[in-house]
Design a protein around this motif. Sequence first.
Motif, PDB file in Angstrom:
ATOM      1  N   LYS A 164       0.838  -1.203   0.000  1.00 60.37           N
ATOM      2  CA  LYS A 164       0.000   0.000   0.000  1.00 60.37           C
ATOM      3  C   LYS A 164       0.871   1.251   0.000  1.00 60.37           C
ATOM      4  N   LEU A 165       1.962   1.227   0.771  1.00 64.72           N
ATOM      5  CA  LEU A 165       2.861   2.384   0.799  1.00 64.72           C
ATOM      6  C   LEU A 165       3.572   2.567  -0.541  1.00 64.72           C
ATOM      7  N   VAL A 166       3.791   1.489  -1.265  1.00 62.34           N
ATOM      8  CA  VAL A 166       4.369   1.583  -2.611  1.00 62.34           C
ATOM      9  C   VAL A 166       3.487   2.456  -3.496  1.00 62.34           C
ATOM     10  N   THR A 167       2.171   2.258  -3.403  1.00 54.79           N
ATOM     11  CA  THR A 167       1.249   3.051  -4.225  1.00 54.79           C
ATOM     12  C   THR A 167       1.131   4.485  -3.717  1.00 54.79           C
ATOM     13  N   ILE A 168       1.253   4.680  -2.412  1.00 52.16           N
ATOM     14  CA  ILE A 168       1.125   6.030  -1.840  1.00 52.16           C
ATOM     15  C   ILE A 168       2.347   6.880  -2.147  1.00 52.16           C
ATOM     16  N   TYR A 169       3.549   6.291  -2.026  1.00 46.67           N
ATOM     17  CA  TYR A 169       4.787   7.049  -2.189  1.00 46.67           C
ATOM     18  C   TYR A 169       5.430   6.891  -3.564  1.00 46.67           C
ATOM     19  N   ASN A 170       4.878   5.999  -4.371  1.00 48.89           N
ATOM     20  CA  ASN A 170       5.396   5.775  -5.723  1.00 48.89           C
ATOM     21  C   ASN A 170       6.877   5.396  -5.698  1.00 48.89           C
ATOM     22  N   LEU A 171       7.198   4.497  -4.760  1.00 47.35           N
ATOM     23  CA  LEU A 171       8.545   3.964  -4.647  1.00 47.35           C
ATOM     24  C   LEU A 171       8.487   2.451  -4.764  1.00 47.35           C
ATOM     25  N   SER A 172       9.634   1.816  -4.969  1.00 49.59           N
ATOM     26  CA  SER A 172       9.665   0.365  -5.086  1.00 49.59           C
ATOM     27  C   SER A 172       9.498  -0.277  -3.716  1.00 49.59           C
ATOM     28  N   PRO A 173       9.068  -1.535  -3.663  1.00 49.25           N
ATOM     29  CA  PRO A 173       8.980  -2.241  -2.374  1.00 49.25           C
ATOM     30  C   PRO A 173      10.315  -2.263  -1.642  1.00 49.25           C
ATOM     31  N   GLU A 174      11.407  -2.420  -2.396  1.00 45.76           N
ATOM     32  CA  GLU A 174      12.728  -2.461  -1.777  1.00 45.76           C
ATOM     33  C   GLU A 174      13.063  -1.118  -1.110  1.00 45.76           C
ATOM     34  N   GLU A 175      12.709  -0.036  -1.781  1.00 45.13           N
ATOM     35  CA  GLU A 175      12.982   1.285  -1.210  1.00 45.13           C
ATOM     36  C   GLU A 175      12.163   1.517   0.055  1.00 45.13           C
ATOM     37  N   ILE A 176      10.886   1.142   0.023  1.00 45.07           N
ATOM     38  CA  ILE A 176      10.032   1.299   1.213  1.00 45.07           C
ATOM     39  C   ILE A 176      10.583   0.463   2.362  1.00 45.07           C
ATOM     40  N   ALA A 177      10.937  -0.786   2.079  1.00 48.92           N
ATOM     41  CA  ALA A 177      11.463  -1.682   3.118  1.00 48.92           C
ATOM     42  C   ALA A 177      12.754  -1.128   3.702  1.00 48.92           C
ATOM     43  N   ASN A 178      13.658  -0.667   2.849  1.00 47.62           N
ATOM     44  CA  ASN A 178      14.954  -0.165   3.322  1.00 47.62           C
ATOM     45  C   ASN A 178      14.801   1.096   4.160  1.00 47.62           C
ATOM     46  N   ILE A 179      13.979   2.027   3.689  1.00 49.24           N
ATOM     47  CA  ILE A 179      13.821   3.298   4.404  1.00 49.24           C
ATOM     48  C   ILE A 179      13.143   3.082   5.747  1.00 49.24           C
ATOM     49  N   THR A 180      12.070   2.300   5.756  1.00 49.79           N
ATOM     50  CA  THR A 180      11.344   2.109   7.022  1.00 49.79           C
ATOM     51  C   THR A 180      12.153   1.281   8.014  1.00 49.79           C
ATOM     52  N   THR A 181      12.940   0.332   7.532  1.00 46.27           N
ATOM     53  CA  THR A 181      13.815  -0.416   8.438  1.00 46.27           C
ATOM     54  C   THR A 181      14.898   0.497   9.007  1.00 46.27           C
ATOM     55  N   LYS A 182      15.462   1.360   8.168  1.00 44.40           N
ATOM     56  CA  LYS A 182      16.459   2.324   8.662  1.00 44.40           C
ATOM     57  C   LYS A 182      15.825   3.241   9.716  1.00 44.40           C
ATOM     58  N   ASN A 183      14.574   3.647   9.482  1.00 46.47           N
ATOM     59  CA  ASN A 183      13.884   4.472  10.477  1.00 46.47           C
ATOM     60  C   ASN A 183      13.747   3.728  11.796  1.00 46.47           C
ATOM     61  N   SER A 184      13.440   2.437  11.720  1.00 45.16           N
ATOM     62  CA  SER A 184      13.304   1.642  12.957  1.00 45.16           C
ATOM     63  C   SER A 184      14.645   1.517  13.658  1.00 45.16           C
ATOM     64  N   GLU A 185      15.722   1.425  12.883  1.00 49.75           N
ATOM     65  CA  GLU A 185      17.064   1.366  13.486  1.00 49.75           C
ATOM     66  C   GLU A 185      17.371   2.664  14.235  1.00 49.75           C
ATOM     67  N   ASN A 186      16.927   3.781  13.654  1.00 48.28           N
ATOM     68  CA  ASN A 186      17.144   5.073  14.302  1.00 48.28           C
ATOM     69  C   ASN A 186      16.386   5.177  15.629  1.00 48.28           C
ATOM     70  N   VAL A 187      15.206   4.564  15.677  1.00 45.39           N
ATOM     71  CA  VAL A 187      14.417   4.590  16.901  1.00 45.39           C
ATOM     72  C   VAL A 187      14.994   3.658  17.955  1.00 45.39           C
ATOM     73  N   PHE A 188      15.193   2.400  17.580  1.00 43.87           N
ATOM     74  CA  PHE A 188      15.547   1.367  18.559  1.00 43.87           C
ATOM     75  C   PHE A 188      17.052   1.224  18.793  1.00 43.87           C
ATOM     76  N   GLY A 189      17.849   1.817  17.924  1.00 45.89           N
ATOM     77  CA  GLY A 189      19.296   1.780  18.123  1.00 45.89           C
ATOM     78  C   GLY A 189      19.963   0.523  17.616  1.00 45.89           C
ATOM     79  N   ILE A 190      19.250  -0.330  16.906  1.00 41.44           N
ATOM     80  CA  ILE A 190      19.840  -1.549  16.346  1.00 41.44           C
ATOM     81  C   ILE A 190      19.312  -1.761  14.938  1.00 41.44           C
TER      82      ILE A 190
END
Length: 254
Positions: A228-254
């Motif tokens: 769903k976020l792929v359609t909202i942001y017009n990005l690839s699944p890989e880009e959405i997965a990478n960015i959101t995982t990096k965001n989680s790393e920034n929050v949780f520190g790992i």
Amino acid sequence: MITDTHTHLYSDQFKDDRDEMIQRALDAGVSRFFIPAIDSTYNEAMFQLEHDYPKNVFLMMGLHPTSVKDNYKEELQLVKDWIDKRNFYAIGEIGIDLYWDKSFLQQQQDAFKTQIQWAKQKELPIVIHCRDAFDEIFEILEEENDDKLRGIFHCFSGNIEHAQKAISYNMKLGIGGVVTFKNGKIDQFLNQIDLKNIVLETDSPYLAPTPYRGKRNESSYIVNVLEKLVTIYNLSPEEIANITTKNSENVFGI
């Protein structure tokens, strides 16, 4: 690599197929599961999960607002004992829930504020549960706002003003199944929110995304949220997965 920042893998709803369910998620590319606490009755199951999946499961500790009852001070003390004893990745899920019961509002406010202060002392993020309580949540966040306040606004379901306000308190927005619902509404404005402020979650076994709505949710269904976020942001699944995982790393520190 996909990160599920909020999943109750210890739920009794998974008692008959927990390992198979987790394997389906791993097969789908979900390699990190962040596990929110509810109250002391779930601690043993949480610790067992961590023991069984040490490379994939990361625990939080906290007292859920719907578990704030007459004995909440005792439950809070158990939370404090645990966070003083060992490492956790967040204090959560904590917050205010006025959907089921408004009679413990004052106690919920006290528990929320107390746990935020512990999180800041431990330099940990918080994971917020908010239901019918945006004003009450924001009031406390304003009181506690400083450079140590950070975390995730779990299961975000508010409007764009709520989203912008949550972000102003250094919160990421936890986006799950609601974004796939026809009446969920957050898909109508989410493209106005920079993806750097978004993390993915399922809240399984609750809030299954379309086309599983109304059924038991599980972490592998986070792929439907990602699509769903792929359609909202017009990005690839890989880009959405990478960015959101990096965001989680920034929050949780790992």
